[in-house]
Enzyme design. Structure first.
Site, PDB file in Angstrom:
ATOM      1  N   HIS A 182       0.866  -1.189   0.000  1.00 33.33           N
ATOM      2  CA  HIS A 182       0.000   0.000   0.000  1.00 33.33           C
ATOM      3  C   HIS A 182       0.896   1.231   0.000  1.00 33.33           C
ATOM      4  CE1 HIS A 182      -3.778   2.230   0.799  1.00 33.33           C
ATOM      5  NE2 HIS A 182      -2.933   3.098   1.352  1.00 33.33           N
ATOM      6  N   CYS A 183       0.763   2.050  -1.034  1.00 32.94           N
ATOM      7  CA  CYS A 183       1.628   3.215  -1.202  1.00 32.94           C
ATOM      8  C   CYS A 183       0.898   4.462  -0.706  1.00 32.94           C
ATOM      9  CB  CYS A 183       2.014   3.386  -2.675  1.00 32.94           C
ATOM     10  SG  CYS A 183       3.122   4.788  -2.952  1.00 32.94           S
ATOM     11  N   PRO A 184       1.373   5.116   0.363  1.00 30.83           N
ATOM     12  CA  PRO A 184       0.700   6.343   0.833  1.00 30.83           C
ATOM     13  C   PRO A 184       0.857   7.500  -0.138  1.00 30.83           C
ATOM     14  CG  PRO A 184       2.717   5.953   2.070  1.00 30.83           C
ATOM     15  CD  PRO A 184       2.512   4.743   1.214  1.00 30.83           C
ATOM     16  N   ASN A 187      -1.989   7.018  -2.276  1.00 29.91           N
ATOM     17  CA  ASN A 187      -3.262   6.819  -1.570  1.00 29.91           C
ATOM     18  C   ASN A 187      -4.027   5.657  -2.199  1.00 29.91           C
ATOM     19  OD1 ASN A 187      -5.184   7.377   0.421  1.00 29.91           O
ATOM     20  ND2 ASN A 187      -6.358   8.713  -0.923  1.00 29.91           N
TER      21      ASN A 187
END
Length: 375
Positions: A182-184, A187
């Site tokens: 999951h890449c912040p 998003n």
């Protein structure tokens, strides 16, 4: 005299009896405490006993509040990270167009001007396209019905079918097909349908930052020297004002445009160089994973499986790896030679091979995959 001796002896016997009685009671109390402790420990183990429990499970349980906090912070601040990426990238583009492009047009030769205009705009288009697609494209989620799925397990968190290479994202609270992480900064989860967009964005952003750092090195040195000269002249001007020697000529001052120009060039070079180092390392890491046909999650799983089989004298073979070159062709969706231009060097919204539910042999792979285990 004898009566006194008898009385003293009686008192001593009574005292010794009391001591023995107190010692017995103390030993009895200690035994009762030990029995209660062992009984409570046995009851606790009988209630919490699990044959699958080990040190990793205990540590995960202890760190569960921290995981919950990190997941919720990442979920709520995702838009902030996206806005930060857009803002920083836009500031670099604005500095290039306002400050550097006029200087390039005035000082460079026509050949260098054409090269800078062509490469710079191509790189910018690739960055914007792949970042937009990585944000807006769903990574892919397995269907809730198990009718059309074969050989799947059940996710213990969302209680839904879980095909091969699918993992549960605690931030999105959903299972993701071929989940990488999951890449912040997006998003969004990086999965089956947007993995190529994510890697391409990292690659072209790194290339753009390296291009700006190399091209602006001389400008950065001149701008940094000018800023140091500005600081020195400002210090001299303050000393002259403090001494009140009005007959002296004050040192010249830099205009607001000059200050803004030099500081913008320094900001551009420092930011691009930092991003090139950090994002370049991440890009190389994902390039190595793609070469091996793995995702970030599968790397840890395959490492443990490789160690487990090594103890048994067996060799682990990744069933989703087709060889280094074929892995890149499958990842980029290159089925024929012209796709290297239309799908890799130019923006292309083509879908990846397969649906993420089953992993059949892609048409671009010429050889069969290796078996899962080899003795």
């Amino acid at each position: 005299m004898r009566s006194r001796q008898r009385m003293f002896a009686a008192v001593m016997r009574l005292l010794l009896k009391c001591l023995r009685l107190g010692r017995r009671r103390r030993f009895k109390l200690v035994r009762q405490v030990e029995q209660l402790w062992h009984y409570g420990h046995l009851c606790l183990r009988s209630l919490l006993y699990n044959s699958f429990t080990n040190g990793d499970v205990v540590l995960d349980s202890l760190f569960e509040p921290i995981y919950w906090l990190v997941d919720h912070v990442t979920r709520w601040f995702g838009m902030v990270f996206v806005a930060l990426v857009i803002g920083l990238t836009s500031s670099i583009v604005a500095i290039v167009y306002i400050c550097l492009l006029p200087l390039i047009l005035q000082t460079y030769t026509p050949a260098w001007i054409c090269w800078h205009l062509a490469y710079g705009h191509w790189n910018l288009i690739m960055i914007v396209f792949h970042y937009y697609m990585a944000i807006t494209t769903s990574p892919g989620h397995p269907p809730q019905a198990k009718d059309d799925l074969t050989g799947v397990s059940i996710c213990r968190k969302c209680i839904a079918p879980k095909p091969a290479r699918t993992h549960h994202c605690s931030i999105c609270n959903r299972c993701v097909l071929k989940m990488d992480h999951h890449c912040p900064w997006l998003n969004n989860c990086v999965g089956h349908y947007n993995h190529r967009y994510f890697f391409s964005f990292c690659l072209f952003m790194t290339m753009g930052c390296i291009y700006c750092s190399i091209s602006g090195w001389e400008m950065f040195r001149d701008a940094y020297a000018a800023i140091e000269r500005m600081k020195l002249l400002e210090k001299e001007r303050l000393q002259v004002a403090a001494n009140q020697t009005y007959y002296q000529t004050p040192p010249p001052t830099f205009s607001f445009h000059q200050r803004a120009f030099h500081k913008s060039v320094v900001y551009l070079w420092v930011l691009c160089s930092s991003v090139a180092l950090a994002l370049g390392a991440l890009t190389l890491w994902h390039a190595a994973l793609i070469t091996r046909g793995e995702t970030s999650i599968e790397r840890h799983i395959n490492k443990k499986e490789r160690q487990r089989l090594q103890k048994k004298g067996k060799v682990f073979r990744n069933p989703y790896s087709y060889g280094g070159w074929d892995n890149w062709k499958v990842f980029l969706g290159v089925d024929m030679p012209r796709h290297w231009l239309t799908r890799v060097l130019l923006p292309s919204p083509h879908l990846p091979h397969g649906t993420g539910l089953s992993w059949d042999l892609p048409p671009c792979v010429t050889k069969q995959r290796a078996p899962l285990l080899a003795i």
